[in-house]
Design a protein around this motif. Structure first.
Motif: not given
Length: 834
Positions: A699, A702, A704, A709, A747-748, A790, A820-821
């Motif tokens: 996570q 990010s 999935r 997700e 989204c995270t 997430m 992201d990330s």
């Protein structure tokens, strides 16, 4: 009797009649239902008729919600009273852990718009003074459900089906199914009553059906044998008793008071509802036996088993404690009948493995509650190709045909029955029938303190606890908050970020697709570019609606040979889709084969800043100092290497977001390789790592996950993964994906939550006072020192910096959408050279 129909539904209980009704309502005008006896003659007739909303599953909650709303409309449509008593449902809690369970469930209910409220003991006593409350901490109340007459609702659905053109035939038994390329031929025999028994006559008919749905309840084992399948749907005995009228209850009602809600004392393992001035007690006790493990005897019709009152004595006494006025009333009637179960208590609903146009609706332990919604969503799946909700969690293929046995099903179904009212922790792991499928290093991992989870029958370390743990440490580590396992998972996650960790991922599903037509097939089957030889790509196979059906890591071994890796929990689910897609594609572009190699290859993921140094000491190569460097072994590539005496298909990828490799090895060499890695890793800080820490780490990147997700309710573009979608080529589901657009976006979020809890991935998200989405994953971030999650929100809110709120343990906590990330967004640590 018609001999040619579009859809044939087999089984005339609540589930079968609902499916027939909803297929007709969805527009299929040529539907027939067969029942071997009379409608409701199976478990439907003796069901208690409860309609509980409560379920931790997002999909099942929607199914129950539809049923409860749908049943309220039947009388207006059919003129028949379905016997629905909307009295509500009161789930009482004696412990703080039970209240935490209700708060976690509340998050799921909130995202599905299920009405519910929390009550204090004083509020319970004020509304229902016959209920003892001094030892309660509170309760969860659903005001809009209650109970229904199972026979009445079934007959109402049957009438509604007939009004829509469905033909219902009774006293016809199916004796065989044969697939003929584009239709089923179903052999049926007329049944007759003789001496109280139901026996076959000489009258026999063959029905041609484009589609068949089996909703055969307790007869699921017989159905499976005719189809050449194995199924875990096996009945368990369920008892309930009805008391004589309770004078206190009679007086309560005579004063004009409403019925009591369905009462559930979950900690005492029973439900109670009113019945003609008395009470119905339905316990879920220990020791309830499975029955009919190989099929229902021909002599068994609408029959019951003898009552075993000793088995439910504890629950009976606890009812008297909770409702003291019931102590003096006698028993009026009792029921002990078969109710079909599955190992996880959820039905088997969807396409049958390996078969075309054969749909299963079996194993409904809460069939009255689920019947309406099951019919509605299965009809969508059949008539439109997909349902409005992701049905994967109910798919019949979640129990693989290659390992699931009768003894396994019996053992797990008895456990599932006993666990109906057990605390359902989000990290719940049930112990029966384990260990069953073990990877080579299982005993080594166990000796290191591994606490195992159960994935598709495989034992997989969830975390590594202390070696001096008390006898019941694994059970005690279950929690709704940060349980006993939490500090161990935190240390494992930190080890991968700071030194190096090893994760056993042998449960991954693995397939080889090879042959001259393999490239054309996979190019059409998946949405991303195919990798070059020696490289890998992440890609997705889409559903007909353009949503994500399966996630694959594809390794190109040669021009016409590919190695596909997918989630271990979805092995049979993925394989069935892959095999059927290959058949549909055909051999016009050249022959190719699809081979399941899951049990041939084990997998260890080695990741962390010291991963290269660890492997460097084991690699055998003419130039060992360069074999793992970026020039010879770049990120997202594959090489065949040797680690000691073990040949390894090494893939430079890490689901944790650190420098790392997946080491795919011959399964039989797994113990040797584990020992070599552990010995070499001692000098580099190697730590064995479980699935919970890995889930947290992915996570932070990010990444999935399929089943959270990624699924059949969102497209890859809605999952915000355009980099894995090649819109320049044609692929299955592309047009549908583009037509769907972006309804919501993944989204995270970083979350400033409570100090003793993290999200689990089912919590509601708010923007101010407006609910705007839900989490699909959750956990803790060692990189940021706070909770992480997430999820999906409205597209305009899925931008970094958006301030949201997340519902955790009943309260709203601040959360912020991040890029992201958020950990190492440039992937510098993954690409680091050495």
């Amino acid at each position: 009797m018609k001999t040619e129909v579009k859809a044939l539904v087999v089984g005339g209980g609540a589930v079968g009649t609902s499916i027939a009704y909803h297929l007709a309502r969805a527009g299929w005008s040529d539907v027939m239902l067969l029942e071997r006896d009379e409608l409701t003659a199976g478990s439907t007739w003796h069901a208690a008729g409860l309609l509980p909303y409560f379920n931790m599953s997002y999909a099942t909650t929607h199914i129950h919600d539809y049923s409860i709303k749908f049943y309220k409309t039947l009388e207006e449509e059919t003129g028949l009273d379905a016997g629905f008593f909307v009295v509500g449902n009161l789930r009482m809690a004696q412990t703080q852990a039970r209240m935490d369970e209700y708060r976690l469930y509340s998050a799921t209910a909130e995202t599905c718009d299920v009405p519910h409220e929390f009550l204090t003991p004083a509020q319970i006593k004020e509304r229902w003074p016959l209920v003892r409350t001094e030892d309660l901490l509170g309760a969860l109340f659903h005001p809009t459900d209650g109970y229904i007459n199972p026979a009445d609702v079934t007959m109402a659905m049957a009438k509604g089906a007939r009004q829509r053109g469905v033909l219902i035939e009774r006293k016809w038994q199916v004796d065989g199914y044969t697939w003929h390329g584009d239709h089923w031929q179903v052999q049926v025999t007329k049944m007759a009553e003789r001496g109280g028994n139901l026996v076959p006559t000489e009258e026999s008919v063959v029905i041609r059906a484009e589609h068949v749905v089996t909703a055969t309840g307790n007869h699921a084992q017989r159905t499976a044998r005719m189809l050449g399948l194995k199924t875990p749907a096996i009945p368990v005995e369920h008892q309930y008793i009805i008391t004589e009228p309770d004078p206190a209850l009679v007086a309560w009602r005579a004063e004009g008071n409403p019925q009591h809600p369905v009462l559930r004392d979950a900690d005492a393992k029973w439900y109670v509802r009113e019945e003609r001035g008395g009470w119905i007690l339905g316990p879920y006790e220990r020791g309830a036996p499975a029955c009919f493990r190989y099929g229902v005897p021909d002599s068994f019709r609408a029959d019951l088993f003898p009552l075993d009152l000793e088995r439910i004595e504890e629950e009976y006494m606890s009812m008297i404690h909770r409702i003291p006025t019931s102590e003096t009333v006698g028993l009026k009637d009792d029921f002990n009948g078969p109710i079909c179960y599955t190992p996880d208590g959820n039905p088997l609903l969807g396409p049958a493995p390996g078969l075309r146009n054969m749909w299963l609706a079996e194993g409904f332990s809460f069939g009255i509650t689920a019947a309406g919604g099951a019919g509605y969503y299965l009809a969508q799946l059949m008539t439109e190709g997909e349902a409005a909700i992701d049905m994967a969690s109910l798919d019949p293929k979640r129990y693989g045909q290659d390992w699931m046995t009768t003894d396994y099903a019996v053992t797990k179904n008895e456990e599932a029955y006993e666990h109906v009212f057990i605390l359902h922790h989000p990290d719940e792991e049930r112990p029966a029938a384990r260990p069953l499928r073990t990877a080579p290093a299982y005993e080594r991992q166990k000796a290191l303190g591994a606490q195992f989870g159960h994935v598709n029958g495989w034992e997989r370390p969830n975390y590594y606890g202390p070696l001096d743990a008390p006898e019941h440490f694994d059970h005690d580590a279950r929690s709704f908050r940060r349980g006993g396992w939490w500090p161990y998972a935190e240390a494992e996650a930190r080890a991968i970020r700071e030194t190096v960790g090893i994760i056993d991922a042998s449960a991954f599903a693995k397939h080889v697709v090879k042959g001259p037509g393999a490239t054309a097939f996979l190019d059409h089957f998946t949405c991303n570019k195919l990798p070059k030889v020696g490289r890998i790509n992440l890609t997705y196979a889409l559903s007909v609606k353009g949503t994500t059906r399966t996630e694959y890591t594809i390794v190109r071994l040669a021009e016409d040979e590919y190695y596909l890796v997918s989630a271990g929990a979805w092995h049979a689910y993925d394989e069935d889709y892959l095999q059927k897609a290959a058949e549909d594609f055909g051999m016009d572009h050249g022959w190719f084969t699809v081979q399941d190699v899951t049990t041939q290859w084990g997998v260890y993921a080695v990741a962390g800043p010291n991963a290269r140094a660890l492997l460097q000491g084991l690699v055998r190569d003419a130039e060992p100092e360069t074999v793992l460097g970026n020039k010879r072994f770049p990120w997202l590539s594959m090489r065949n290497i040797e680690l000691g005496m073990c040949p390894v298909r090494a893939i430079r990828v890490a689901y944790t977001g650190e420098l790392g490799w997946e080491l795919h090895f011959p399964m039989e060499m797994g113990l040797y390789l584990w020992d070599q890695l552990m010995a070499a890793g001692a000098a580099h800080g190697l730590k064995p790592v479980g699935a919970r820490a890995q889930n947290w780490l992915r996570q932070e990147k990010s990444y999935r996950a399929f089943g959270t997700e990624l699924g059949r309710d969102a497209t890859p573009l809605e999952a915000d993964l355009p980099r894995f979608v090649d819109l320049s080529k044609d692929f299955h589901g592309k047009a549908a994906m583009e037509a769907t657009g972006i309804r919501s976006k993944c989204c995270t979020l970083l979350i400033d939550g409570p100090a003793d809890a993290d999200p689990w991935g089912r919590e509601a998200l708010y923007h101010g006072d407006t609910r705007v989405g839900r989490l699909t994953s959750g956990g803790y971030s060692v990189a940021f020192g706070k909770s992480i999650g997430m999820g999906y929100v409205r597209p305009e809110l899925a931008v970094p910096g958006t301030k949201l709120l997340v519902r955790m343990m009943g309260d709203l906590w601040p959360a912020e959408v991040v890029e992201d990330s958020p950990y190492d967004p440039a992937n510098a640590r993954i690409r680091i050279d050495g």
